[in-house]
Design a protein around this motif. Structure first.
Motif, short mmCIF file in Angstrom:
data_model
loop_
_atom_site.label_atom_id
_atom_site.label_comp_id
_atom_site.label_asym_id
_atom_site.label_seq_id
_atom_site.Cartn_x
_atom_site.Cartn_y
_atom_site.Cartn_z
N PRO A 12 0.83 -1.21 0.00
CA PRO A 12 0.00 0.00 0.00
C PRO A 12 0.87 1.26 0.00
CG PRO A 12 0.01 -1.00 2.16
CD PRO A 12 0.75 -1.93 1.25
N THR A 13 0.33 2.32 -0.55
CA THR A 13 1.05 3.59 -0.56
C THR A 13 0.87 4.27 0.80
OG1 THR A 13 -0.86 4.85 -1.33
CG2 THR A 13 0.58 3.86 -3.03
N VAL A 14 1.65 5.29 1.03
CA VAL A 14 1.50 6.08 2.25
C VAL A 14 0.09 6.66 2.31
CG1 VAL A 14 2.26 8.19 3.43
CG2 VAL A 14 3.95 6.59 2.54
N SER A 15 -0.42 7.12 1.17
CA SER A 15 -1.78 7.68 1.14
C SER A 15 -2.82 6.67 1.56
CB SER A 15 -2.09 8.22 -0.26
OG SER A 15 -1.25 9.29 -0.57
N HIS A 16 -2.70 5.43 1.07
CA HIS A 16 -3.64 4.38 1.47
C HIS A 16 -3.54 4.10 2.97
CE1 HIS A 16 -3.41 3.08 -2.90
NE2 HIS A 16 -4.68 3.39 -2.71
N ASP A 58 5.73 11.34 -3.11
CA ASP A 58 5.93 12.71 -3.58
C ASP A 58 5.83 13.65 -2.37
OD1 ASP A 58 3.15 12.91 -3.06
OD2 ASP A 58 2.66 12.50 -5.15
N TRP A 59 6.03 14.94 -2.62
CA TRP A 59 6.03 15.90 -1.52
C TRP A 59 4.68 16.02 -0.83
CZ3 TRP A 59 10.29 16.97 0.75
CH2 TRP A 59 11.49 17.00 0.04
N PRO A 60 3.57 16.04 -1.55
CA PRO A 60 2.29 16.09 -0.82
C PRO A 60 2.08 14.88 0.09
CG PRO A 60 1.95 16.75 -3.10
CD PRO A 60 3.36 16.22 -2.99
N GLU A 61 2.47 13.70 -0.39
CA GLU A 61 2.35 12.50 0.44
C GLU A 61 3.30 12.58 1.63
OE1 GLU A 61 1.18 8.38 -1.24
OE2 GLU A 61 3.34 8.26 -0.86
N PHE A 62 4.48 13.13 1.41
CA PHE A 62 5.44 13.33 2.50
C PHE A 62 4.84 14.24 3.57
CE2 PHE A 62 8.51 16.18 4.46
CZ PHE A 62 9.32 15.29 5.12
N GLY A 63 4.21 15.34 3.14
CA GLY A 63 3.61 16.27 4.09
C GLY A 63 2.52 15.61 4.92
N ALA A 64 1.67 14.82 4.25
CA ALA A 64 0.61 14.11 4.97
C ALA A 64 1.19 13.09 5.94
CB ALA A 64 -0.33 13.44 3.97
N LYS A 65 2.25 12.41 5.51
CA LYS A 65 2.91 11.42 6.36
C LYS A 65 3.49 12.10 7.60
CE LYS A 65 6.91 8.24 6.16
NZ LYS A 65 7.87 7.59 5.24
N ILE A 85 10.74 7.67 13.28
CA ILE A 85 10.04 8.68 12.49
C ILE A 85 11.05 9.62 11.84
CG2 ILE A 85 8.52 10.69 12.63
CD1 ILE A 85 6.96 9.19 14.83
N ARG A 86 11.99 10.09 12.62
CA ARG A 86 13.02 11.01 12.09
C ARG A 86 13.78 10.39 10.94
NH1 ARG A 86 18.13 11.26 12.55
NH2 ARG A 86 18.25 9.75 14.23
N LYS A 87 14.21 9.16 11.09
CA LYS A 87 14.97 8.47 10.03
C LYS A 87 14.12 8.29 8.78
CE LYS A 87 18.04 6.05 13.18
NZ LYS A 87 18.38 4.77 13.82
N SER A 88 12.87 7.92 8.96
CA SER A 88 11.98 7.72 7.81
C SER A 88 11.77 9.02 7.05
CB SER A 88 10.63 7.16 8.29
OG SER A 88 9.74 7.04 7.21
N LEU A 89 11.48 10.10 7.78
CA LEU A 89 11.25 11.39 7.13
C LEU A 89 12.53 11.90 6.48
CD1 LEU A 89 8.91 13.14 9.72
CD2 LEU A 89 8.27 11.93 7.61
N HIS A 90 13.67 11.69 7.11
CA HIS A 90 14.95 12.10 6.53
C HIS A 90 15.21 11.35 5.22
CE1 HIS A 90 19.32 12.31 5.99
NE2 HIS A 90 19.20 13.50 6.53
N ALA A 91 14.96 10.07 5.20
CA ALA A 91 15.14 9.27 3.99
C ALA A 91 14.22 9.76 2.87
CB ALA A 91 14.90 7.79 4.28
N ASP A 92 12.98 10.10 3.24
CA ASP A 92 12.05 10.63 2.24
C ASP A 92 12.57 11.95 1.66
OD1 ASP A 92 10.20 8.55 2.43
OD2 ASP A 92 8.88 9.64 3.81
#
Length: 103
Positions: A12-16, A58-65, A85-92
């Motif tokens: 599933p995607t982050v959005s899902h 993408d960036w919108p999905e990143f923002g929602a995440k 969370i920090r590591k995941s967002l940094h990788a994104d």
């Protein structure tokens, strides 16, 4: 046709995942037996972990995440959760920064 459905179920995607988390968390706030509410809250926490493990497309999905994970910090205060969370967002950010953006 079957393969496309399998991909959505398997990855599933982050959005899902965000939609699933919001729906699960919302139902858990309803008038339920405590055991059912606890099971739904546990499921919402597992979905949060899946969100951390899934790259934003993408960036919108990143923002929602990022918003969901920061707003839901108190739902799973286990050791290492904030670092995950920090590591995941940094990788994104690292991955998405390399993609050209047409504004």
């Amino acid at each position: 046709m079957q393969a496309a459905t399998s991909v959505l179920v398997d990855r599933p995607t982050v959005s899902h995942l965000i939609l699933a988390h919001r729906n699960t968390a919302e139902v858990a706030r309803g008038p339920l037996l405590s055991g059912v509410a606890n099971a739904l809250n546990d499921t919402a926490c597992e979905i949060q972990k899946a969100i951390v493990a899934t790259p934003a497309a993408d960036w919108p999905e990143f923002g929602a995440k990022a918003c969901l994970l920061v707003n839901a910090l108190t739902t799973d205060p286990t050791t290492g959760w904030l670092d995950a969370i920090r590591k995941s967002l940094h990788a994104d950010v690292q991955r998405l920064a390399t993609v050209d953006v047409d504004c």
